[in-house]
Write a protein that holds these residues in place. Structure first.
Motif, PDB file in Angstrom:
ATOM      1  N   GLU A 101       0.832  -1.215   0.000  1.00  0.00           N
ATOM      2  CA  GLU A 101       0.000   0.000   0.000  1.00  0.00           C
ATOM      3  C   GLU A 101       0.864   1.262   0.000  1.00  0.00           C
ATOM      4  N   VAL A 102       1.964   1.243   0.732  1.00  0.00           N
ATOM      5  CA  VAL A 102       2.898   2.377   0.703  1.00  0.00           C
ATOM      6  C   VAL A 102       3.413   2.581  -0.718  1.00  0.00           C
ATOM      7  N   LEU A 103       3.826   1.497  -1.353  1.00  0.00           N
ATOM      8  CA  LEU A 103       4.345   1.593  -2.726  1.00  0.00           C
ATOM      9  C   LEU A 103       3.279   2.091  -3.696  1.00  0.00           C
ATOM     10  N   GLU A 104       2.042   1.680  -3.479  1.00  0.00           N
ATOM     11  CA  GLU A 104       0.952   2.104  -4.352  1.00  0.00           C
ATOM     12  C   GLU A 104       0.671   3.604  -4.219  1.00  0.00           C
ATOM     13  N   ARG A 105       0.696   4.102  -3.003  1.00  0.00           N
ATOM     14  CA  ARG A 105       0.365   5.519  -2.747  1.00  0.00           C
ATOM     15  C   ARG A 105       1.531   6.477  -2.992  1.00  0.00           C
ATOM     16  N   PHE A 106       2.744   5.975  -2.931  1.00  0.00           N
ATOM     17  CA  PHE A 106       3.917   6.841  -2.941  1.00  0.00           C
ATOM     18  C   PHE A 106       3.984   7.818  -4.116  1.00  0.00           C
ATOM     19  N   PRO A 107       3.797   7.386  -5.356  1.00  0.00           N
ATOM     20  CA  PRO A 107       3.915   8.358  -6.457  1.00  0.00           C
ATOM     21  C   PRO A 107       2.952   9.540  -6.332  1.00  0.00           C
ATOM     22  N   LYS A 108       1.738   9.266  -5.905  1.00  0.00           N
ATOM     23  CA  LYS A 108       0.755  10.343  -5.741  1.00  0.00           C
ATOM     24  C   LYS A 108       1.189  11.322  -4.653  1.00  0.00           C
ATOM     25  N   HIS A 109       1.674  10.793  -3.528  1.00  0.00           N
ATOM     26  CA  HIS A 109       2.129  11.652  -2.426  1.00  0.00           C
ATOM     27  C   HIS A 109       3.354  12.473  -2.835  1.00  0.00           C
ATOM     28  N   LEU A 110       4.277  11.840  -3.531  1.00  0.00           N
ATOM     29  CA  LEU A 110       5.479  12.545  -3.978  1.00  0.00           C
ATOM     30  C   LEU A 110       5.109  13.648  -4.963  1.00  0.00           C
ATOM     31  N   ASN A 111       4.245  13.335  -5.923  1.00  0.00           N
ATOM     32  CA  ASN A 111       3.799  14.344  -6.894  1.00  0.00           C
ATOM     33  C   ASN A 111       3.189  15.551  -6.194  1.00  0.00           C
ATOM     34  N   ALA A 112       2.327  15.307  -5.223  1.00  0.00           N
ATOM     35  CA  ALA A 112       1.668  16.405  -4.514  1.00  0.00           C
ATOM     36  C   ALA A 112       2.687  17.284  -3.791  1.00  0.00           C
ATOM     37  N   LEU A 113       3.745  16.673  -3.288  1.00  0.00           N
ATOM     38  CA  LEU A 113       4.761  17.419  -2.558  1.00  0.00           C
ATOM     39  C   LEU A 113       5.670  18.225  -3.476  1.00  0.00           C
ATOM     40  N   VAL A 114       6.085  17.633  -4.603  1.00  0.00           N
ATOM     41  CA  VAL A 114       7.173  18.260  -5.370  1.00  0.00           C
ATOM     42  C   VAL A 114       6.756  18.989  -6.642  1.00  0.00           C
ATOM     43  N   LYS A 115       5.599  18.678  -7.202  1.00  0.00           N
ATOM     44  CA  LYS A 115       5.204  19.345  -8.452  1.00  0.00           C
ATOM     45  C   LYS A 115       5.133  20.864  -8.324  1.00  0.00           C
ATOM     46  N   PRO A 116       4.675  21.416  -7.179  1.00  0.00           N
ATOM     47  CA  PRO A 116       4.600  22.879  -7.076  1.00  0.00           C
ATOM     48  C   PRO A 116       5.951  23.575  -6.855  1.00  0.00           C
ATOM     49  N   LEU A 117       7.028  22.815  -6.665  1.00  0.00           N
ATOM     50  CA  LEU A 117       8.312  23.420  -6.315  1.00  0.00           C
ATOM     51  C   LEU A 117       8.941  24.171  -7.484  1.00  0.00           C
ATOM     52  N   THR A 118       9.638  25.227  -7.160  1.00  0.00           N
ATOM     53  CA  THR A 118      10.385  26.002  -8.151  1.00  0.00           C
ATOM     54  C   THR A 118      11.741  25.346  -8.387  1.00  0.00           C
ATOM     55  N   ASP A 119      12.436  25.769  -9.436  1.00  0.00           N
ATOM     56  CA  ASP A 119      13.792  25.269  -9.679  1.00  0.00           C
ATOM     57  C   ASP A 119      14.689  25.566  -8.483  1.00  0.00           C
ATOM     58  N   HIS A 120      14.550  26.740  -7.907  1.00  0.00           N
ATOM     59  CA  HIS A 120      15.349  27.112  -6.736  1.00  0.00           C
ATOM     60  C   HIS A 120      15.112  26.124  -5.594  1.00  0.00           C
ATOM     61  N   GLN A 121      13.862  25.778  -5.336  1.00  0.00           N
ATOM     62  CA  GLN A 121      13.546  24.828  -4.272  1.00  0.00           C
ATOM     63  C   GLN A 121      14.054  23.429  -4.606  1.00  0.00           C
ATOM     64  N   LEU A 122      13.931  23.021  -5.858  1.00  0.00           N
ATOM     65  CA  LEU A 122      14.407  21.698  -6.269  1.00  0.00           C
ATOM     66  C   LEU A 122      15.924  21.577  -6.156  1.00  0.00           C
ATOM     67  N   ASN A 123      16.613  22.703  -6.188  1.00  0.00           N
ATOM     68  CA  ASN A 123      18.071  22.676  -6.157  1.00  0.00           C
ATOM     69  C   ASN A 123      18.651  22.847  -4.757  1.00  0.00           C
ATOM     70  N   CYS A 124      17.803  22.788  -3.725  1.00  0.00           N
ATOM     71  CA  CYS A 124      18.340  22.864  -2.361  1.00  0.00           C
ATOM     72  C   CYS A 124      18.704  21.455  -1.882  1.00  0.00           C
ATOM     73  N   GLU A 125      19.752  21.377  -1.072  1.00  0.00           N
ATOM     74  CA  GLU A 125      20.204  20.095  -0.520  1.00  0.00           C
ATOM     75  C   GLU A 125      19.350  19.711   0.677  1.00  0.00           C
ATOM     76  N   TYR A 126      19.171  18.417   0.865  1.00  0.00           N
ATOM     77  CA  TYR A 126      18.403  17.963   2.024  1.00  0.00           C
ATOM     78  C   TYR A 126      19.268  17.890   3.282  1.00  0.00           C
ATOM     79  N   ARG A 127      20.584  17.902   3.107  1.00  0.00           N
ATOM     80  CA  ARG A 127      21.530  17.976   4.228  1.00  0.00           C
ATOM     81  C   ARG A 127      22.835  18.543   3.689  1.00  0.00           C
TER      82      ARG A 127
END
Length: 185
Positions: free
Chosen positions: A34-60
């Motif tokens: 179920e996690v694997l089934e839902r993951f793409p939808k959750h990831l899309n909702a989180l990252v699709k609105p991001l700008t290039d600047h936000q996509l280029n930030c490091e997580y650590r």
């Protein structure tokens, strides 16, 4: 503010490391699937609105960018799907490992738009979930051998590893965005 070893460990593993239950129950398999089934939808909702600047930030500090994490997810989950297929069609295959850091440092991972990887994840997860839901117990007990550790990885364990992997990198992205004050969850 200086990053301590404990802080760095928490940034590397925000949900902790994968600990495989023993034994792995049908409920574990169901939950992970179920996690694997839902993951793409959750990831899309989180990252699709991001700008290039936000996509280029490091997580650590010294880590991958959000963009690289997204491309890594597509690459890694593609490999996992292939490993499932090899394991179901060959007897204890020795899989091909890949250098994920070098892959993440290639131009497509560092600079290309995330849309292709998001589509790829959606497709590969649909195929993987379909495959998993049709496995028999004997299939779940098949394994591949990882060449770097010479360890047997059973398909039922690999389902859990990739459910964890999905959540692990999702948490990386959330942490990166929270640290910058771009989201609060």
């Amino acid at each position: 503010m200086e990053t301590t070893d404990k802080d760095l460990e928490e940034l590397k593993f925000p949900i902790g490391q994968f600990i495989c239950p023993d034994p792995i129950s049908k409920q574990h398999i169901k939950s992970w699937t179920e996690v694997l089934e839902r993951f793409p939808k959750h990831l899309n909702a989180l990252v699709k609105p991001l700008t290039d600047h936000q996509l280029n930030c490091e997580y650590r500090p010294g880590g991958w960018t959000v963009r690289q994490v997204i491309h890594h997810l597509a690459d890694s989950h593609h490999h996992s799907y292939t490993r499932f297929k090899w394991t179901l069609t060959e007897d204890a295959p020795l899989i091909k490992a890949y250098n994920q850091d070098k892959w993440a440092d290639l131009e497509d991972a560092k600079h290309s738009h995330i849309s292709a990887s998001l589509l790829h994840l959606e497709a590969i997860h649909k195929k993987l979930v379909c495959l998993i839901r049709n496995l028999e117990e004997s299939d779940l007990n098949r394994y591949f051998v990882h060449p770097e550790t010479n360890r047997k990885v059973y398909l039922k364990e690999n389902i859990g590893i990739y459910a964890w992997h999905s959540q692990h990198h999702y948490a990386h992205i959330v942490k990166a965005l929270e640290q910058k004050g771009w989201i609060t969850l």
